[in-house]
Scaffold this motif. Sequence first.
Motif, PDB file in Angstrom:
ATOM      1  N   PHE A  71      16.491 -12.746 -29.469  1.00 31.39           N
ATOM      2  CA  PHE A  71      15.562 -12.122 -30.420  1.00 31.39           C
ATOM      3  C   PHE A  71      15.066 -13.197 -31.380  1.00 31.39           C
ATOM      4  CE2 PHE A  71      18.200  -8.617 -29.030  1.00 31.39           C
ATOM      5  CZ  PHE A  71      17.281  -7.588 -28.840  1.00 31.39           C
ATOM      6  N   ARG A  72      13.753 -13.267 -31.540  1.00 29.56           N
ATOM      7  CA  ARG A  72      13.133 -14.231 -32.453  1.00 29.56           C
ATOM      8  C   ARG A  72      12.400 -13.446 -33.539  1.00 29.56           C
ATOM      9  NH1 ARG A  72      11.892 -16.250 -27.058  1.00 29.56           N
ATOM     10  NH2 ARG A  72      13.165 -18.096 -26.621  1.00 29.56           N
ATOM     11  N   PHE A  73      12.698 -13.740 -34.791  1.00 30.12           N
ATOM     12  CA  PHE A  73      12.134 -12.936 -35.874  1.00 30.12           C
ATOM     13  C   PHE A  73      12.042 -13.773 -37.143  1.00 30.12           C
ATOM     14  CE2 PHE A  73      16.651 -12.501 -35.556  1.00 30.12           C
ATOM     15  CZ  PHE A  73      17.149 -12.385 -36.842  1.00 30.12           C
ATOM     16  N   HIS A  74      11.739 -13.130 -38.269  1.00 29.89           N
ATOM     17  CA  HIS A  74      11.483 -13.852 -39.526  1.00 29.89           C
ATOM     18  C   HIS A  74      12.325 -13.282 -40.662  1.00 29.89           C
ATOM     19  CE1 HIS A  74       7.737 -14.429 -37.142  1.00 29.89           C
ATOM     20  NE2 HIS A  74       7.880 -15.661 -37.569  1.00 29.89           N
ATOM     21  N   ILE A  75      12.740 -14.193 -41.524  1.00 29.06           N
ATOM     22  CA  ILE A  75      13.474 -13.810 -42.729  1.00 29.06           C
ATOM     23  C   ILE A  75      12.859 -14.536 -43.918  1.00 29.06           C
ATOM     24  CG2 ILE A  75      15.686 -13.884 -43.946  1.00 29.06           C
ATOM     25  CD1 ILE A  75      17.107 -13.869 -41.268  1.00 29.06           C
ATOM     26  N   GLY A  76      12.583 -13.804 -44.964  1.00 26.22           N
ATOM     27  CA  GLY A  76      12.160 -14.423 -46.220  1.00 26.22           C
ATOM     28  C   GLY A  76      13.396 -14.857 -47.003  1.00 26.22           C
ATOM     29  N   PHE A  77      13.650 -16.169 -47.061  1.00 27.86           N
ATOM     30  CA  PHE A  77      14.846 -16.666 -47.749  1.00 27.86           C
ATOM     31  C   PHE A  77      14.705 -16.403 -49.251  1.00 27.86           C
ATOM     32  CE2 PHE A  77      16.606 -20.038 -44.570  1.00 27.86           C
ATOM     33  CZ  PHE A  77      16.687 -19.039 -43.595  1.00 27.86           C
ATOM     34  N   PRO A  78      15.674 -15.714 -49.843  1.00 25.08           N
ATOM     35  CA  PRO A  78      15.529 -15.246 -51.236  1.00 25.08           C
ATOM     36  C   PRO A  78      15.580 -16.367 -52.274  1.00 25.08           C
ATOM     37  CG  PRO A  78      17.133 -13.922 -50.029  1.00 25.08           C
ATOM     38  CD  PRO A  78      16.862 -15.135 -49.198  1.00 25.08           C
TER      39      PRO A  78
END
Length: 569
Positions: free
Chosen positions: A132-139
């Motif tokens: 699975f390839r996806f995105h995370i907004g690093f806080p």
Amino acid sequence: MNHASDLKKQLLSIHRKSYPAYKSLKGVYDFGEYTLSIDHVQGDPFASPSHVTIRIPFSVHRFPKDLYKTPETKAAFEDHLLRRFASQIRKFSFQAKGSGKSGLLSVSSCGQEIISRTACEICTSKDSTLIFRFHIGFPANGRTINATELEKILFDFLPSCVERGCLYRTCDKKKLTETFELAEDQTFIRKEIKRLGLAAFVADGSILPRQSGVSDLPMKDGVAFSSPESLRVTLHLPHRGSLSGMGIPRGITLIVGGGYHGKSTLLKALETGVYPHIAGDGREYVITDESAVKLRSEDGRIIKNVDISLFINDLPNGRDTTSFSTLDASGSTSQAAGTVESIEAESRLFLIDEDTSATNFMVRDTFMQQVISREKEPITPFLERARDLYEKAGISTILVAGSSGAFFHIADTVIQMDCYHPVDITEKVKTLCKDYPLSPSSPAPFRMPSAKRIFARPSKKQADRRDGKIRQRSKDVFSIGKEEVDLRYVEQIKDSEQTASLALLLGYAKDHYSDGKKTIPEIADLLYQELKQNGYSGFFRNSYIPGGYAIPRLQEIHACLNRYRGESR
């Protein structure tokens, strides 16, 4: 490979540091049941979110290999799991707090069609690893790292998403089986229509109308499709069993009827029938020849070195139409070029709506022929070429007509839409045609167009090389450097991720295939075969493949290359 505990230590060490310190997290971490790869870290909390990959070995996910043993069932399997994973991570998006995109969790969003995407992949050629390839907004707070919030995402939220959305032991076995069986049934129908000599099949009970012009969901209380008896075909599917519906024969088919009776709705369903659809869409069993192309006029599009002489000849200015170029095509010229380009793209079926076509390209009525003699008219209308296209090139046509009766004379099958119900009026029309004969015509002999367009060799002077950065502006438009590629009239592109792939492929073609020898059809075929055989691995310089790409058809690859101004000659 690092361990998950190492990641925790790194998070602790960079807490409250400036945002660029997040880049130290790049790498692969073992979480026991899966590995987490942080592939790309965003520059600041307001930039595009970070790219992350999860890999789950077969020994953990345990999905039976029979569920993805063919390309068709594999695509349906990946689509099903991607939707499950997306439903899980949406629950946790922005639960971690901070500035900008802090706490964002996002993955590719799927529509009604099933399209292979980089966001979810099962590696059947190797060890059945599930990716699975996806995105995370690093806080971050401002531009100061908030590592405790990222720890919450990586160590609490993601394990929950994997457990609930990515493993066989927690999945809905019934829905998974239904997805597999539907994919096999759709593949069976696609093979059957070829065997039976059909261009398309529309199952009884299908719901073709959509909720609105901006929604692709089925219309509530929409009229269920029911085939006329004369065109009804019964298929015996491997899982569903007997299924009846309308079989549209190869050849020339005319769809007619009054306004708002469902002509364009049927054509739209056939247009999207090149893709499989999910259960509940209403068009699951609307299957069209997968090479079908929707043709239309495109005022203002670029044309470069296209042999349009099949339709346009003897221009007053003496221009050569066997290798025709223009930066601003008229409606008729653009549709002629689009038709020829679709022949080169190996389409076996043309879908045409009179409403979006250039009238003078489609037909010239008897009165006009008497006023303007043939030797004064450079256009040979589609009406006079459709029969040869089928009999000599094997290309069928399905045409929606609402104003000109001339098309009745060339049709093999005529379907009247009456309050969304199809009626076969072929015999009635053939009888009437005897009372309304067409004027005799003598078009130039049919000749298959030649493909002369090549990608020019790039300039050796650095000053002549433009910026090659790709920028996608919408589902319909992207740019490479200063050149914009407009795909708004390529109507069978269903997803912005397909457009992203087309931009990627065009950039790759510029860098690797611009040898001054290869034609556009040759390059399109090379790109498509590489995609089919090796996926996206050969198209990225980096060691990782990002999410956000969906595979286009061969026909859309052709369309993209043909609409690029910069390098073809």
